[in-house]
Scaffold this active site. Structure first.
Site, PDB file in Angstrom:
ATOM      1  N   THR A  15       0.766  -1.023  -0.044  1.00 10.09           N
ATOM      2  CA  THR A  15      -0.285  -0.045   0.410  1.00 10.09           C
ATOM      3  C   THR A  15       1.124   0.700  -0.363  1.00 10.09           C
ATOM      4  O   THR A  15       2.046   1.571  -0.075  1.00 10.09           O
ATOM      5  CB  THR A  15      -0.527  -0.345   0.560  1.00 10.09           C
ATOM      6  OG1 THR A  15      -0.076   0.028   2.251  1.00 10.09           O
ATOM      7  CG2 THR A  15      -1.994  -1.093   0.926  1.00 10.09           C
TER       8      THR A  15
ATOM      9  N   ASP B 167       0.092  21.580  -1.232  1.00 11.65           N
ATOM     10  CA  ASP B 167       1.887  20.785   0.065  1.00 11.65           C
ATOM     11  C   ASP B 167       2.191  20.985   0.387  1.00 11.65           C
ATOM     12  O   ASP B 167       3.450  21.848  -0.422  1.00 11.65           O
ATOM     13  CB  ASP B 167       1.761  19.722  -0.916  1.00 11.65           C
ATOM     14  CG  ASP B 167       2.549  18.196  -0.029  1.00 11.65           C
ATOM     15  OD1 ASP B 167       3.035  19.356   1.282  1.00 11.65           O
ATOM     16  OD2 ASP B 167       2.367  17.310  -0.434  1.00 11.65           O
TER      17      ASP B 167
ATOM     18  N   ARG C 145      -7.765   8.833   3.050  1.00 14.40           N
ATOM     19  CA  ARG C 145      -7.741   8.257   4.482  1.00 14.40           C
ATOM     20  C   ARG C 145      -9.059   8.839   4.728  1.00 14.40           C
ATOM     21  O   ARG C 145      -9.527  10.370   4.310  1.00 14.40           O
ATOM     22  CB  ARG C 145      -6.970   8.210   5.884  1.00 14.40           C
ATOM     23  CG  ARG C 145      -5.373   7.150   4.635  1.00 14.40           C
ATOM     24  CD  ARG C 145      -6.055   6.374   5.311  1.00 14.40           C
ATOM     25  NE  ARG C 145      -4.639   5.049   4.816  1.00 14.40           N
ATOM     26  CZ  ARG C 145      -4.467   4.462   3.848  1.00 14.40           C
ATOM     27  NH1 ARG C 145      -5.116   4.326   2.392  1.00 14.40           N
ATOM     28  NH2 ARG C 145      -3.859   3.694   3.891  1.00 14.40           N
TER      29      ARG C 145
ATOM     30  N   GLU D 107     -14.918   4.043   8.396  1.00 17.85           N
ATOM     31  CA  GLU D 107     -14.539   2.552   7.543  1.00 17.85           C
ATOM     32  C   GLU D 107     -13.780   1.039   8.282  1.00 17.85           C
ATOM     33  O   GLU D 107     -13.732   1.455   9.556  1.00 17.85           O
ATOM     34  CB  GLU D 107     -14.071   2.641   6.831  1.00 17.85           C
ATOM     35  CG  GLU D 107     -13.326   1.698   5.477  1.00 17.85           C
ATOM     36  CD  GLU D 107     -12.619   2.329   4.535  1.00 17.85           C
ATOM     37  OE1 GLU D 107     -11.630   1.730   4.380  1.00 17.85           O
ATOM     38  OE2 GLU D 107     -12.431   3.285   4.244  1.00 17.85           O
TER      39      GLU D 107
ATOM     40  N   HIS E 237     -13.205   1.752  -1.268  1.00 21.61           N
ATOM     41  CA  HIS E 237     -12.225   2.085  -1.004  1.00 21.61           C
ATOM     42  C   HIS E 237     -11.282   1.437  -1.829  1.00 21.61           C
ATOM     43  O   HIS E 237     -10.132   0.467  -1.604  1.00 21.61           O
ATOM     44  CB  HIS E 237     -11.632   1.729   0.076  1.00 21.61           C
ATOM     45  CG  HIS E 237     -10.414   1.765   0.995  1.00 21.61           C
ATOM     46  ND1 HIS E 237     -10.257   1.868   2.497  1.00 21.61           N
ATOM     47  CD2 HIS E 237      -9.007   2.407   0.604  1.00 21.61           C
ATOM     48  CE1 HIS E 237      -8.964   2.207   2.528  1.00 21.61           C
ATOM     49  NE2 HIS E 237      -8.341   2.805   0.754  1.00 21.61           N
TER      50      HIS E 237
ATOM     51  N   GLY F  25      -7.274   2.727  -6.100  1.00 19.13           N
ATOM     52  CA  GLY F  25      -6.188   2.306  -5.862  1.00 19.13           C
ATOM     53  C   GLY F  25      -6.358   0.449  -6.786  1.00 19.13           C
ATOM     54  O   GLY F  25      -5.462   0.004  -6.818  1.00 19.13           O
ATOM     55  N   TYR F  26      -7.211   0.379  -6.696  1.00 12.51           N
ATOM     56  CA  TYR F  26      -8.207  -1.291  -7.070  1.00 12.51           C
ATOM     57  C   TYR F  26      -7.165  -1.391  -8.721  1.00 12.51           C
ATOM     58  O   TYR F  26      -8.137  -2.449  -9.239  1.00 12.51           O
ATOM     59  CB  TYR F  26      -8.756  -1.883  -6.760  1.00 12.51           C
ATOM     60  CG  TYR F  26      -9.160  -2.183  -5.144  1.00 12.51           C
ATOM     61  CD1 TYR F  26      -8.070  -1.444  -4.213  1.00 12.51           C
ATOM     62  CD2 TYR F  26      -9.146  -2.905  -4.990  1.00 12.51           C
ATOM     63  CE1 TYR F  26      -7.703  -2.071  -3.434  1.00 12.51           C
ATOM     64  CE2 TYR F  26      -9.483  -3.847  -3.651  1.00 12.51           C
ATOM     65  CZ  TYR F  26      -8.569  -3.702  -2.989  1.00 12.51           C
ATOM     66  OH  TYR F  26      -8.710  -3.898  -2.074  1.00 12.51           O
TER      67      TYR F  26
END
Length: 355
Positions: free
Chosen positions: A66, A146, A206, A234, A251, A254-255
Site C-alpha cells: 500500500t 502541500d 483516508r 470505515e 475503498h 487504487g484497485y
C-alpha cells in the site's frame, strides 16, 4: 519459511511460492496465533500491525502493498528488529484515473471545459502529483496545496486560496494527527465553509481526513456533490451518509490490476533484499493484453467514447449501495466487495497516457 499474506494481495503465489509455505488470511481479522511462527507478514491497509499482533512472533519482515503506512506501528516494528517496507506510489496512477473518472461521471462537460475548470489538489505526493499531470493533459487549470513538497509542474497556493478558488477539490494526503500539518479532520466545517457551494469534494485518501459530521451538515445546507472512496468510520457506513453522497465506492480507488501487482512487486523486491534472495520476477509478465481503445483517438475523444468501458464507476456505486442493511453498510459487506472486486486496467494498458 512460513509467509502469512492478506488474501487480497495480487500474484502472491507467483512472487513468493518459491520461498516456502504461504498462508492467505483475511487481513482485517489477523490474530497473534496467525503470525506467531511466520517469518514474513504481507498485508494491506486493513491490518493493524503493532506490538500486540507481533508479540512473541518469529516475524523478520513486514511488507505492506500500500501507499500509506498509518496502519503500521513503525516504532514498535523497528523496536522488535523487524524490517518493514511499503509500496509508495504503487497505485498512484489508478487513483489519479479514478478521480478523473469520478469528475467526468458527475460532469461529462468537463472534457471540454479546458482551463475554465480549476481542480484543487490537497497533497502533492505520488498520487497528487500524477493527478495534476493527468488533469493538465485534459487542459484543466490545476492548483495544489502541500506544505511539505514542491512540484515544478503545479501552481502551489495556500490552503485557504485553494478552498476559495477550486471548482473541485481532491484529497491525497496521509492520515496524521501530530506534527506541524496534521491531516486528521483537515476538511472540517471551517474548510467546507470556505469552499464554493457548488465545488465538488473527492476523498480517496483516508476517511478521517474529512470530518463526517461536518460533511453531512454541509451537504444538507449546500447540496454539495461529494465522491467518497474512504469513510471516517470505515468499514461501517451509515445510511444517512450513504444517502447524501453523490458517488460512493468501497475503498477501491487504487484497485487496478497494475496497481495491485506493482504493490506486490515492490514488497517482493524488499523481501528479497531483506533475506538476500535474487529478485528476478516482474509483474508485467503476468498481465493479460487489453483492447487498444486509445490508439486512433485523441485523449478527449477516447474518454468520451470509452470511459465507461474502461471503468464503470456507477457500477461500483450501485454495488456498495446495494449492501445497505439495517441502517448501515457493515464490515462483512464492505470487505466482501473489496475481496471480490473485478480489478480494472489502467489507461496505459489500453494504449492511453500515464503520468
Amino acid at each position: 519459511m512460513k509467509i502469512v499474506a492478506d488474501e487480497n494481495l495480487a500474484y502472491t503465489e507467483y512472487f513468493f511460492a518459491e520461498f516456502g509455505e504461504i498462508q492467505q488470511k483475511a487481513g482485517r481479522t489477523l490474530t497473534v496465533s496467525d503470525v506467531h511462527d511466520a517469518e514474513a507478514l504481507l498485508v494491506r491497509s486493513v491490518t493493524k500491525v503493532n506490538s500486540a499482533l507481533l508479540a512473541g512472533s518469529s516475524v523478520k519482515f513486514v511488507g505492506s502493498a500500500t501507499i500509506g503506512t498509518d496502519h503500521l506501528d513503525i516504532p514498535a516494528i523497528e523496536q522488535q528488529g523487524i524490517t518493514w517496507s511499503n509500496a509508495a506510489g504503487c497505485n498512484a496512477q489508478a487513483v489519479a484515473e479514478y478521480v478523473i473518472t469520478a469528475l467526468l461521471k458527475l460532469k461529462p462537460e468537463l472534457l471540454d471545459a479546458g482551463n475554465t475548470f480549476t481542480l484543487g489538489i490537497v497533497g502533492l505526493g505520488n498520487v497528487g502529483s500524477r493527478l495534476a499531470t493527468m488533469a493538465q493533459l485534459l487542459g484543466w487549470n490545476v492548483v495544489g496545496y502541500d506544505p511539505l513538497v514542491q512540484r515544478d509542474h503545479v501552481k502551489q497556493v495556500e490552503f485557504a486560496e485553494l478552498l476559495n478558488t477550486a471548482d473541485a477539490i481532491s484529497c491525497h494526503v496521509p492520515l496524521t494527527k501530530t506534527g506541524l500539518h496534521p491531516t486528521y479532520h483537515l476538511i472540517n466545517a471551517d474548510a467546507l465553509s470556505q469552499m464554493k457551494p457548488a465545488a465538488i469534494l473527492i476523498n480517496s485518501a483516508r476517511g478521517p481526513v474529512v470530518a463526517e459530521a461536518d460533511l453531512i451538515a454541509d451537504i444538507q445546507q449546500n447540496q454539495r456533490k461529494v465522491v467518497l472512496d474512504v469513510f471516517e468510520h470505515e468499514p461501517e457506513i451509515s445510511e444517512e451518509l450513504l444517502n447524501l453522497i453523490t458517488l460512493v465506492t468501497p475503498h477501491i480507488a487504487g484497485y487496478s490490476l497494475e496497481g495491485k501487482a506493482r504493490g506486490t512487486q515492490m514488497i517482493y523486491d524488499a523481501f528479497c533484499k531483506t533475506f538476500n534472495f535474487p529478485a528476478n520476477k516482474r509483474f508485467e509478465t503476468q498481465l493479460p493484453a487489453c483492447d487498444a481503445l486509445f490508439s486512433d483517438l485523441s485523449l478527449k475523444d477516447a474518454l468520451k467514447k470509452h470511459l465507461t468501458e474502461i471503468y464503470d464507476i456507477a457500477r461500483d456505486d450501485a454495488n456498495l449501495r446495494a449492501t445497505l442493511k439495517a441502517g448501515k453498510v457493515d464490515q462483512q459487506a464492505f470487505d466482501y466487495l473489496r475481496k471480490t472486486y473485478p480489478l480494472r486496467r489502467e489507461w496505459a494498458a489500453h494504449g492511453g497516457p500515464q503520468a
